[in-house]
Design an enzyme around this catalytic site. Structure first.
Site, short mmCIF file in Angstrom:
data_model
loop_
_atom_site.label_atom_id
_atom_site.label_comp_id
_atom_site.label_asym_id
_atom_site.label_seq_id
_atom_site.Cartn_x
_atom_site.Cartn_y
_atom_site.Cartn_z
N LYS A 1 1.00 14.34 1.75
CA LYS A 1 -0.36 14.66 1.29
C LYS A 1 -0.57 16.16 1.09
CE LYS A 1 -2.32 10.54 3.57
NZ LYS A 1 -3.03 9.74 2.54
N LYS B 1 -8.30 13.56 5.14
CA LYS B 1 -7.42 12.38 5.02
C LYS B 1 -6.43 12.46 6.16
CE LYS B 1 -6.37 13.96 0.90
NZ LYS B 1 -6.65 12.72 0.20
N ARG B 2 -5.65 11.41 6.38
CA ARG B 2 -4.64 11.50 7.43
C ARG B 2 -3.70 12.67 7.15
NH1 ARG B 2 -4.26 7.53 11.59
NH2 ARG B 2 -2.36 8.64 12.10
N HIS C 1 0.81 -1.22 0.00
CA HIS C 1 0.00 0.00 0.00
C HIS C 1 0.83 1.26 0.00
CE1 HIS C 1 -3.96 -1.89 0.81
NE2 HIS C 1 -3.21 -2.82 1.38
N LYS D 1 -14.62 8.32 -3.33
CA LYS D 1 -15.88 8.60 -2.61
C LYS D 1 -16.47 9.92 -3.06
CE LYS D 1 -13.95 5.87 1.07
NZ LYS D 1 -12.97 5.90 2.18
N THR E 1 -8.43 6.72 -1.65
CA THR E 1 -9.76 6.16 -1.85
C THR E 1 -10.84 7.21 -1.57
OG1 THR E 1 -9.46 5.17 0.34
CG2 THR E 1 -9.34 3.69 -1.57
C1 26Q Z 1 3.58 -0.04 10.21
C2 26Q Z 1 4.45 -0.48 11.19
C3 26Q Z 1 4.26 -0.14 12.49
C4 26Q Z 1 3.16 0.65 12.84
C5 26Q Z 1 2.29 1.08 11.88
C6 26Q Z 1 2.50 0.74 10.56
C7 26Q Z 1 1.55 1.21 9.53
C8 26Q Z 1 0.20 1.36 9.82
C9 26Q Z 1 -0.68 1.80 8.87
C10 26Q Z 1 1.97 1.49 8.24
C11 26Q Z 1 1.06 1.93 7.28
C12 26Q Z 1 -0.28 2.08 7.60
C13 26Q Z 1 -1.29 2.53 6.65
C14 26Q Z 1 -1.08 2.75 5.37
C15 26Q Z 1 -2.15 3.22 4.49
O1 26Q Z 1 -3.27 3.48 4.92
N1 26Q Z 1 -1.88 3.35 3.20
C16 26Q Z 1 -2.88 3.81 2.27
O2 26Q Z 1 -3.54 2.67 1.74
C17 26Q Z 1 -4.65 3.06 0.94
C18 26Q Z 1 -5.38 1.80 0.51
O3 26Q Z 1 -4.62 1.09 -0.40
C19 26Q Z 1 -4.19 3.88 -0.24
O4 26Q Z 1 -5.32 4.32 -0.94
C20 26Q Z 1 -3.35 5.08 0.22
O5 26Q Z 1 -2.81 5.74 -0.89
C21 26Q Z 1 -2.25 4.61 1.16
O6 26Q Z 1 -1.57 5.73 1.70
#
Ligand code: 26Q
Length: 767
Positions: free
Chosen positions: A514, A508-509, A330, A620, A616
């Site tokens: 971003k 968004k986050r 992702h 929406k 995403t």
């Molecule tokens: C990893 C290691 C330790 C702690 C946390 C994490 C961690 C947690 C969440 C790493 C990444 C995430 C989340 C990533 C994320 O949400 N990515 C998004 O995924 C969406 C669905 O595919 C995409 O549309 C976005 O572009 C992407 O940023």
């Protein structure tokens, strides 16, 4: 589902009697919510039970996050009884909207977790046998408030209203062993209802508990002291969701969570498979697993270990893993790719680490260049490499993202194993993201083209010949949605917005890539332009932000403070009050998104090209008839392919250009050439905004100084952004503009999660 109001109310009453010793007249909100939910759960038991017993080949979606949001309305909608239940409750003087106070199940951070939730719903709606496996965090993503413009975090007590949509399944509890403690994993199952088709899949979330309760006899034989620490550590494992998004935190507790969830899931699946009497070597005939990013990748060595404990050789076990596992990436951000310290991992999970080493040795035996192909190197375990080596398929989440994976991030792997790499562009469920959140619009569409689009989103193309006649109703419904959002924001944020303003939205986050900063600087740029009389007749615009920053992400929190200060400056200045308003909503979450997405006029998707894997929320907004103001990044590229670039507002450096720009990039020169941009940027340090903590100064420095000033090319893209954004603001309200909105809606078909899960089912899961 058949619905009989009398029967339903009798069921509700029965639950109220049994569980709360009250009746419909005396029940409080909380009791009523639980009784309504449980009455529905009972009705669906047979369908659920049938699905659980079916012998079909299934896919397990392994994910550390499922961002489900609120369950009740979406479940009732999918069961086809939302309106009936509303009417039945009304008949006894209750308003179904009172359940809007129920907390979201926020067991995820953002896109990745919400995607998992959409996929479960779509798979059930398509009768695809997909089950989710994850963690039942006691506290989900923190609740956010602002105090003096700073983000504050509070624990998210999502179980406050109870959890009537889950059932605890004690008989399926298993033990998960770490070097230093053993914990009990107890599953809670949540039904996932397909849209009006009688299909019920399962989301199984594991909760960690101390072993004592599980086996009191063995507790008596053991040393009290040891057990005391076990008790303490056990529940801690599933206490809280890590609030990081697109950033790796190397915390051992996080690794414990990951192992806990996959070990429990695999033990459960293996036990049930063995009970059918089949040979474990044939497991891939019955099961496959989708690994949602690297977070569950430790499942691979765990399955190797479990299978060898059952008597398979390493090679046999490896073949099973290669036949079962698939991996979705992702993100291309280096800081998000998970790497674990080999010593820490082998201390915590020695037998699992052995399997990782065995994989590394097998890889070495392939005769490839060890500088390019490794799983463990310099005492670091690279989880993505492990996944790519073992998995049958590796997928990116939008075309541009998959291309970047192939040509950059995993170039060597792609050249060695080209057939593994596939693209599956993300999607969203149109049930929650149009039918549920925008019912008036859904009715308007139904009236024009029927309701086939509910499950076949590309049918929205049939709207194209009707666009002209739909415009007045479309505008009216959007206006009403804006009115509703304005009232909600007034109540929750204390800021008054006029629905006659343009609603320009970025939700968004919070992440530097971003570029909320780009948006914020443009607000100041317009503000100063209006104040100085250089910008005339500025179209009245409400700039709406929503975002949570990871609590440890300093720069992200600085951006929040900055935008809140900008909001204070702008909103308290009567000279611009008929031209602009700025609001940063607190605690942006799925339920807030439902209200915002249907009320936006502009969807800001402005990441630096090459950084956003897909996005995403862009889909929406598009589904709800909103134009995109965006860069050629992530799924924006495909949105333009589907709806026409001319119907959206595209700006900025392309991914091909970015590397070259960074070679000679000097943000100072750009700022010097644009006095108003300079003035906007210097509000960070010139006393215009209050900055008690020195945060804004640090933010200023990150934009202008240091080793890599303005890493995400905010200032580089600024002029083009302003050019296109201004064009958009002045186009707003014309018939041509309204047509663009509907052309986007009509062409959103590709971005249905129904299509995405079908692609997975066909090309990867072979279901
Ligand atoms: C990893 C290691 C330790 C702690 C946390 C994490 C961690 C947690 C969440 C790493 C990444 C995430 C989340 C990533 C994320 O949400 N990515 C998004 O995924 C969406 C669905 O595919 C995409 O549309 C976005 O572009 C992407 O940023």
């Amino acid at each position: 589902m058949q619905f009989d109001a009398k029967q339903f109310l009798a069921d509700v009453e029965r639950v109220l009697h049994a569980d709360y010793a009250c009746d419909l007249k005396s029940a409080g909100r909380r009791e009523l919510y639980n009784a309504v939910s449980k009455a529905v759960m009972e009705e669906t038991f047979d369908d659920w039970n049938r699905a659980r017993r079916s012998a079909r080949r299934r896919c397990g979606y392994f994910s550390a996050e499922f961002l489900m949001g609120r369950a009740i309305y979406s479940n009732l909608l999918n069961l086809g009884i939302l309106e009936d239940v509303g009417a039945a409750l009304k008949g006894v003087g209750e308003d179904i909207m009172q359940f809007e106070e129920v907390e979201d199940a926020a067991l995820g951070n953002g896109g990745l977790g919400r995607l998992a939730a959409c996929y479960l719903e779509s798979a059930a709606s398509r009768n695809i046998a997909l089950d989710g496996y994850g963690i039942r965090y006691r506290y989900g993503l923190f609740r956010q408030t602002f105090q003096d413009g700073f983000q504050h975090e509070e624990g998210d007590d999502w179980l406050k209203w109870g959890d009537p949509w889950s059932v605890r399944v004690d008989r399926d509890a298993v033990l998960v062993k770490f070097a230093d403690l053993t914990v009990r994993a107890v599953p809670y199952d949540m039904p996932i209802f397909g849209y009006r088709n009688g299909v019920v899949n399962t989301l199984r979330l594991w909760q960690a508990e101390p072993v004592q309760a599980f086996d009191f006899a063995s507790f008596n034989e053991m040393h009290g002291e040891v057990k005391a620490t076990e008790n303490f550590n056990a529940t801690k494992i599933t206490d809280v969701l890590y609030p990081n998004d697109n950033t790796m935190v190397g915390k051992i507790l996080r690794l414990r969570q990951q192992y806990f969830m996959v070990s429990a899931s695999l033990q459960d699946i293996i036990a049930k498979f063995k009970a059918t009497g089949k040979d474990l070597r044939t497991l891939p005939e019955k099961w496959c697993f989708q690994l949602n990013d690297t977070h569950p990748v430790i499942a691979i060595p765990e399955l190797l270990r479990l299978l060898q404990a059952e008597g398979l050789t390493f090679d046999e076990a490896f073949a099973v893993c290669a036949g079962c596992f698939n991996f979705t990436n992702h993100t291309i951000m280096a800081e998000a790719l998970e790497k674990w310290d080999a010593l820490a991992l082998s201390d915590l999970l020695p037998e699992v680490y052995e399997q990782i080493v065995a994989c590394q040795q097998r890889l070495q035996g392939e005769g490839l260049n060890p500088d390019q192909f490794y799983i463990v190197r310099d005492n670091v375990v690279h989880m993505a490499n492990l996944a790519i080596y073992v998995c049958a398929h590796v997928n990116g989440v939008a075309q541009i993202h998959t291309n970047i994976l192939k040509t950059q991030t995993f170039k060597n792997w792609y050249e060695q194993y080209p057939d593994k790499f596939v693209n599956i562009t993300n999607g969203i469920t149109p049930r929650r993201w149009l039918l549920l959140n925008n019912p008036e619009m859904a009715r308007l569409i139904d009236g024009k083209i029927g309701d086939g689009w509910h499950t076949k989103l590309p049918e929205l193309k049939k709207l194209l010949p009707h666009i002209g006649e739909m415009l007045p109703d479309f505008v009216r419904i959007k206006q009403q949605n804006k009115q509703n959002l304005a009232e909600y924001i007034a109540g929750h944020e204390g800021v008054q917005l006029s629905p006659d303003f343009i609603f320009d939205v970025q939700v968004k986050r919070l992440h530097e890539y971003k570029r909320q900063m780009l948006n914020a600087l443009s607000v100041l740029w317009y503000y100063f332009g209006i104040k100085d009389g250089e910008i005339k007749d500025f179209p009245p615009t409400a700039f709406i932000f929503g975002a949570k920053a990871a609590p440890g992400y300093y720069m992200a929190k600085a951006v929040i403070k900055f935008i809140n200060e900008v909001a204070k400056l702008v909103n308290s200045d009567p000279a611009v009050s008929d031209r602009m308003k700025v609001v940063f909503v607190q605690n942006y979450n799925v339920s807030y998104a439902e209200k915002i997405v249907c009320a936006a006029d502009i969807s800001e998707q402005i990441s630096l090209a090459g950084m956003e894997a897909s996005g995403t929320s862009n889909m929406k907004f598009m589904l709800n008839g909103t134009v995109t103001l965006g860069t050629m990044d992530g799924a924006n590229v495909e949105i333009c392919e589907e709806a026409g670039r001319e119907n959206n507002y595209i700006f900025g450096a392309t991914v091909e250009e970015v590397a070259a720009i960074k070679q000679y990039y000097c943000p100072r020169e750009i700022v010097e050439q644009n006095p108003r941009l300079k003035r906007a940027l210097e509000t960070l340090v010139d006393g215009t905004l209050s900055d008690g903590s020195g945060m804004l100064k640090k933010l200023y420095e990150s934009m202008t100084a240091g080793y890599e000033p303005d890493r995400y090319l905010v200032l580089y893209d600024f002029a083009d952004y302003i050019r296109v954004k201004t064009q958009l603001l002045y186009d707003y309200g014309t018939e041509e503009f309204n047509r663009k909105c509907l052309v986007n809606m009509a062409n959103v078909g590709k971005f249905s999660a129904d299509r995405s899960v079908s692609d997975y089912a066909k090309n990867i899961w072979k279901l």
